[in-house]
Scaffold this motif. Sequence first.
Motif, short mmCIF file in Angstrom:
data_model
loop_
_atom_site.label_atom_id
_atom_site.label_comp_id
_atom_site.label_asym_id
_atom_site.label_seq_id
_atom_site.Cartn_x
_atom_site.Cartn_y
_atom_site.Cartn_z
N ARG A 64 0.58 -1.00 0.22
CA ARG A 64 0.13 -0.28 0.43
C ARG A 64 0.91 1.19 0.07
O ARG A 64 0.29 2.19 -0.35
CB ARG A 64 -1.02 0.07 1.37
CG ARG A 64 -1.55 1.43 1.04
CD ARG A 64 -2.56 1.22 2.22
NE ARG A 64 -3.59 0.24 2.42
CZ ARG A 64 -4.42 -0.17 3.17
NH1 ARG A 64 -4.54 0.60 4.62
NH2 ARG A 64 -5.34 -1.12 3.53
N ASP A 65 1.69 1.01 0.66
CA ASP A 65 2.96 2.32 0.79
C ASP A 65 4.42 2.24 0.87
O ASP A 65 4.69 1.93 1.26
CB ASP A 65 2.50 2.92 2.27
CG ASP A 65 3.28 4.64 2.36
OD1 ASP A 65 4.72 4.60 1.87
OD2 ASP A 65 2.86 4.59 3.30
N GLY A 120 -2.20 -2.41 7.50
CA GLY A 120 -2.85 -3.31 7.48
C GLY A 120 -2.48 -3.87 6.50
O GLY A 120 -3.13 -5.34 5.53
N SER A 121 -1.62 -4.36 5.90
CA SER A 121 -1.83 -4.67 3.72
C SER A 121 -0.32 -5.48 3.64
O SER A 121 0.45 -6.23 4.65
CB SER A 121 -1.22 -3.84 2.70
OG SER A 121 0.02 -2.52 2.54
N GLN A 122 -0.65 -6.53 2.37
CA GLN A 122 0.55 -7.72 2.56
C GLN A 122 1.49 -6.65 2.42
O GLN A 122 2.06 -5.70 1.51
CB GLN A 122 -0.07 -8.45 1.60
CG GLN A 122 0.66 -9.47 0.81
CD GLN A 122 1.08 -10.95 2.38
OE1 GLN A 122 0.11 -10.85 2.99
NE2 GLN A 122 1.89 -10.72 2.33
N LEU A 123 2.39 -7.34 2.87
CA LEU A 123 4.29 -7.46 2.94
C LEU A 123 4.56 -7.59 1.53
O LEU A 123 4.69 -8.95 1.50
CB LEU A 123 5.10 -7.38 4.03
CG LEU A 123 5.10 -7.11 5.05
CD1 LEU A 123 5.65 -7.36 5.72
CD2 LEU A 123 4.86 -4.94 4.56
#
Length: 237
Positions: free
Chosen positions: A117-118, A139-142
Amino acid sequence: MPFRRKIVVLSGAGISAESGLRTFRDSNGLWENYRVEDVATPEAWARNPDLVLEFYNQRRKQALDAQPNAGHRALKRLEEFFDVTIITQNVDNLHEKAGSSNVIHLHGELFKSRSTRDETLVYDVEGWELKRGDRCEKGSQLRPHIVWFGEAVPLMETAVEIVHEADILIIVGTSMVVYPAAGLIDFARPGVSIYVVDPNVPDIRPRKSLTFIPEPATTGLSRLAEQLISTNATDGV
């Protein structure tokens, strides 16, 4: 502090290969028996993230056991006498393991992950495994902190500036065919001494200040380092 000439090193897969790591395409177009298009592109990640994660997990596991070779150690030794910056296309940490203190990874770092995400959120990978469900603070997947084919190279402008500052440029273990990294040689100032260490001489435009050392990194860099150190002492710098 006395003046130190600036050495910039452009390193590629050849130096890592001598430590047992294949970090780019082999002659058959595969990377550790995988098609690059299936494991090293944004499309591959969108299509099959589990395969991509597993691929890099295995590369990370392999790299944990790999050790720096004489070529890596020769570059570390140069730091005793010169201002050395290494710009590497390799994603392993063998330069750091050897003790080099100023390493720029153009194509990312195997032992780091980043947010999907970032992209500014980058984390160390503990151990060797990055799994589905490992998430960033938002909260986004790595994902692997790797610059995949089709993605921009964020540190390219920084690398251009560093090469332009070089008093000596060393190119080792790279075929000089992968762009934009291969174009960095063109940003060296006129008259800068350029040394190319590789058993297979890359297709580089000849220039007066260019010296080819047709040897593997382990022997070629060791010999070049001693030559540069000796010349440095003779010049009284």
